[in-house]
Design a protein around this motif. Structure first.
Motif, PDB file in Angstrom:
ATOM      1  N   GLN A   1      10.653  -5.677  10.859  1.00  0.00           N
ATOM      2  CA  GLN A   1      10.462  -4.253  11.388  1.00  0.00           C
ATOM      3  C   GLN A   1      11.703  -3.477  10.647  1.00  0.00           C
ATOM      4  OE1 GLN A   1       9.287  -3.622  14.286  1.00  0.00           O
ATOM      5  NE2 GLN A   1       8.527  -5.226  14.202  1.00  0.00           N
ATOM      6  N   ALA A   2      12.188  -3.701   9.471  1.00  0.00           N
ATOM      7  CA  ALA A   2      13.084  -2.911   8.365  1.00  0.00           C
ATOM      8  C   ALA A   2      11.922  -2.335   7.176  1.00  0.00           C
ATOM      9  CB  ALA A   2      14.144  -3.271   8.056  1.00  0.00           C
ATOM     10  N   VAL A   3      11.033  -3.548   7.092  1.00  0.00           N
ATOM     11  CA  VAL A   3       9.836  -3.142   6.478  1.00  0.00           C
ATOM     12  C   VAL A   3       9.229  -1.407   6.103  1.00  0.00           C
ATOM     13  CG1 VAL A   3       7.563  -3.576   4.971  1.00  0.00           C
ATOM     14  CG2 VAL A   3      10.563  -4.652   4.867  1.00  0.00           C
TER      15      VAL A   3
ATOM     16  N   PRO B   1      -2.516   6.563  -5.282  1.00  0.00           N
ATOM     17  CA  PRO B   1      -3.424   5.931  -4.462  1.00  0.00           C
ATOM     18  C   PRO B   1      -3.974   5.143  -4.220  1.00  0.00           C
ATOM     19  CG  PRO B   1      -4.066   6.731  -7.338  1.00  0.00           C
ATOM     20  CD  PRO B   1      -2.672   7.195  -6.640  1.00  0.00           C
ATOM     21  N   GLY B   2      -3.393   4.175  -4.912  1.00  0.00           N
ATOM     22  CA  GLY B   2      -3.392   2.738  -4.700  1.00  0.00           C
ATOM     23  C   GLY B   2      -2.626   2.704  -3.069  1.00  0.00           C
ATOM     24  N   GLY B   3      -2.700   1.497  -3.413  1.00  0.00           N
ATOM     25  CA  GLY B   3      -2.315   0.929  -1.578  1.00  0.00           C
ATOM     26  C   GLY B   3      -0.212   0.377  -1.748  1.00  0.00           C
ATOM     27  N   MET B   4      -0.471  -0.239  -2.776  1.00  0.00           N
ATOM     28  CA  MET B   4       1.496  -0.439  -2.732  1.00  0.00           C
ATOM     29  C   MET B   4       1.727   0.067  -4.563  1.00  0.00           C
ATOM     30  SD  MET B   4       3.643  -2.902  -1.530  1.00  0.00           S
ATOM     31  CE  MET B   4       3.048  -3.257   0.298  1.00  0.00           C
ATOM     32  N   THR B   5       3.022   0.302  -4.640  1.00  0.00           N
ATOM     33  CA  THR B   5       3.610   0.369  -5.851  1.00  0.00           C
ATOM     34  C   THR B   5       4.365  -0.392  -5.800  1.00  0.00           C
ATOM     35  OG1 THR B   5       1.930   2.759  -6.644  1.00  0.00           O
ATOM     36  CG2 THR B   5       4.331   2.227  -7.897  1.00  0.00           C
TER      37      THR B   5
ATOM     38  N   MET C   1       3.351  -6.814   2.056  1.00  0.00           N
ATOM     39  CA  MET C   1       2.280  -6.504   2.092  1.00  0.00           C
ATOM     40  C   MET C   1       1.738  -7.344   3.860  1.00  0.00           C
ATOM     41  SD  MET C   1      -0.219  -4.613   1.060  1.00  0.00           S
ATOM     42  CE  MET C   1      -1.285  -4.929  -0.174  1.00  0.00           C
ATOM     43  N   ARG C   2       2.593  -8.552   3.661  1.00  0.00           N
ATOM     44  CA  ARG C   2       2.381  -8.903   5.208  1.00  0.00           C
ATOM     45  C   ARG C   2       3.694  -8.998   5.870  1.00  0.00           C
ATOM     46  NH1 ARG C   2       2.032 -13.542   0.882  1.00  0.00           N
ATOM     47  NH2 ARG C   2       4.203 -13.950   1.106  1.00  0.00           N
TER      48      ARG C   2
ATOM     49  N   ARG D   1      -3.408  -9.276   8.036  1.00  0.00           N
ATOM     50  CA  ARG D   1      -4.361  -7.798   7.625  1.00  0.00           C
ATOM     51  C   ARG D   1      -4.047  -7.027   6.441  1.00  0.00           C
ATOM     52  NH1 ARG D   1      -7.198  -5.356   7.103  1.00  0.00           N
ATOM     53  NH2 ARG D   1      -9.342  -4.824   9.642  1.00  0.00           N
ATOM     54  N   LEU D   2      -3.307  -6.312   6.568  1.00  0.00           N
ATOM     55  CA  LEU D   2      -3.356  -5.813   5.101  1.00  0.00           C
ATOM     56  C   LEU D   2      -3.403  -6.274   3.483  1.00  0.00           C
ATOM     57  CD1 LEU D   2      -0.248  -3.563   5.403  1.00  0.00           C
ATOM     58  CD2 LEU D   2      -2.766  -2.294   6.008  1.00  0.00           C
ATOM     59  N   GLN D   3      -3.656  -7.487   3.593  1.00  0.00           N
ATOM     60  CA  GLN D   3      -3.860  -8.283   2.374  1.00  0.00           C
ATOM     61  C   GLN D   3      -5.732  -8.106   2.043  1.00  0.00           C
ATOM     62  OE1 GLN D   3      -1.793  -9.854   0.025  1.00  0.00           O
ATOM     63  NE2 GLN D   3      -3.838  -9.759  -1.218  1.00  0.00           N
TER      64      GLN D   3
END
Length: 314
Positions: free
Chosen positions: A74-76, A239-243, A188-189, A201-203
């Motif tokens: 929830q914090a993330v 532009p990607g998913g996560m840095t 991501m999880r 799901r995101l992975q």
């Protein structure tokens, strides 16, 4: 004389290394590095300028060692939804490995120019040692050099394109990249769960474990005699998913736009990773973040700021 390199492989003009410009420009930076007034770095609050701290709200800090997994998720999710950024502490990547990665890449940028130029890049892939993005002739330039390399998929990773000097660089970068990729998967999880989705799901949307893309960019910001006029990296969204950004603990330079639309200078927590949600997760999660833009202001009081970035993308 200013050192420059013209690879002839797509660059429209000679590529000038900012490190060389810094060593020869004296007290005035060349016009091509001067940003228009609206694009220049925002001045820090008075308290920060006088050494009194950030003088304003910092981006959220999330402790990834919290025993309550639901609370962590929830914090993330809240940080990503409200800011698009957070600082991850107690993330599991060993501090000595972070220091080793910083030291190895500092060592590369301290090599003689002829050693660094062996790895000069081209706009075909940008992999290697570079000083500019884009191929517009005569366009504005950022105050920074960089090194870009592929980590995943394995078919794109080539150690031959990684610097061989200093001797520890390849082994340290391999270990560092493996651990940061694992951290990115974990975040991501957590974000998936915090959004009410299945943890994977995101992975899965990025190709699953081992099927995602990951790259690393190391930014080098030399001394700048007029830091109020330029930026190490112009304002942008990733532009990607996560840095996963590891900044220099001794240089405050990263600026992000807060939920109110104001630029603030991030006060980095030692050994923390700054996590930045990119455009692809924003689109896939349908508005989980309201702030994605960031800029970096090089510091004239330090040799450079070093940042390692990982981007997860299709």
């Amino acid at each position: 004389m200013t050192s420059c390199f013209n690879g002839g492989a797509g660059w429209p003009e000679p590529v000038v290394r900012v490190q060389a410009v810094s060593e020869t420009c004296g007290d005035t930076i060349p016009d091509r590095y001067v940003k228009p007034p609206p694009d220049r770095p925002s001045p820090p609050p008075a308290a920060a300028a006088s050494g009194g701290g950030s003088g304003g709200p910092n981006i959220p800090v999330v402790d990834l060692s919290m025993p309550d997994a639901d609370a962590t998720s929830q914090a993330v999710a809240a940080a990503c939804r409200e800011w698009g950024f957070f600082q991850a502490v107690n993330h599991g990547v060993r501090p000595e490995l972070l220091r080793g990665a910083r030291a190895a890449w500092r060592g590369f940028f301290r090599q003689p120019a002829e050693v660094r130029e062996r790895y000069a890049n081209s706009p075909a892939t940008y992999e290697g040692y570079g000083s500019r993005l884009g191929t517009a002739k005569g366009g504005p330039l950022d105050w920074g050099d960089y090194y870009f390399l592929h980590v995943l998929p394995a078919s794109l990773k080539s150690h031959d394109k990684w610097p061989s000097l200093p001797a520890s660089l390849r082994e340290t970068t391999e270990e560092y990249s493996e651990e940061v990729v694992q951290l990115g998967r974990r975040v991501m999880r957590l974000l998936s769960s915090g959004l009410g989705l299945e943890a994977g799901r995101l992975q899965a949307a990025f190709g699953g474990v081992g099927g995602e893309g990951a790259c690393m960019r190391v930014n080098f910001y030399p001394r700048c005699p007029q830091p109020e006029l330029t930026l190490g990296v112009a304002a942008h969204s990733d532009p990607g998913g996560m840095t996963m950004l590891l900044v220099d603990d001794h240089v405050r330079g990263l600026q992000v736009r807060n939920p109110a639309g104001e630029w603030i200078t991030v006060d980095p927590v030692p050994d923390a990773f700054i996590v930045n949600v990119g455009d692809q997760i924003q689109a896939r999660a349908r508005g989980t973040t309201s702030s994605l833009d960031c800029s970096i202001d090089p510091s004239p009081s330090e040799d450079h700021e070093l940042s390692e970035l990982f981007r997860f993308a299709d």
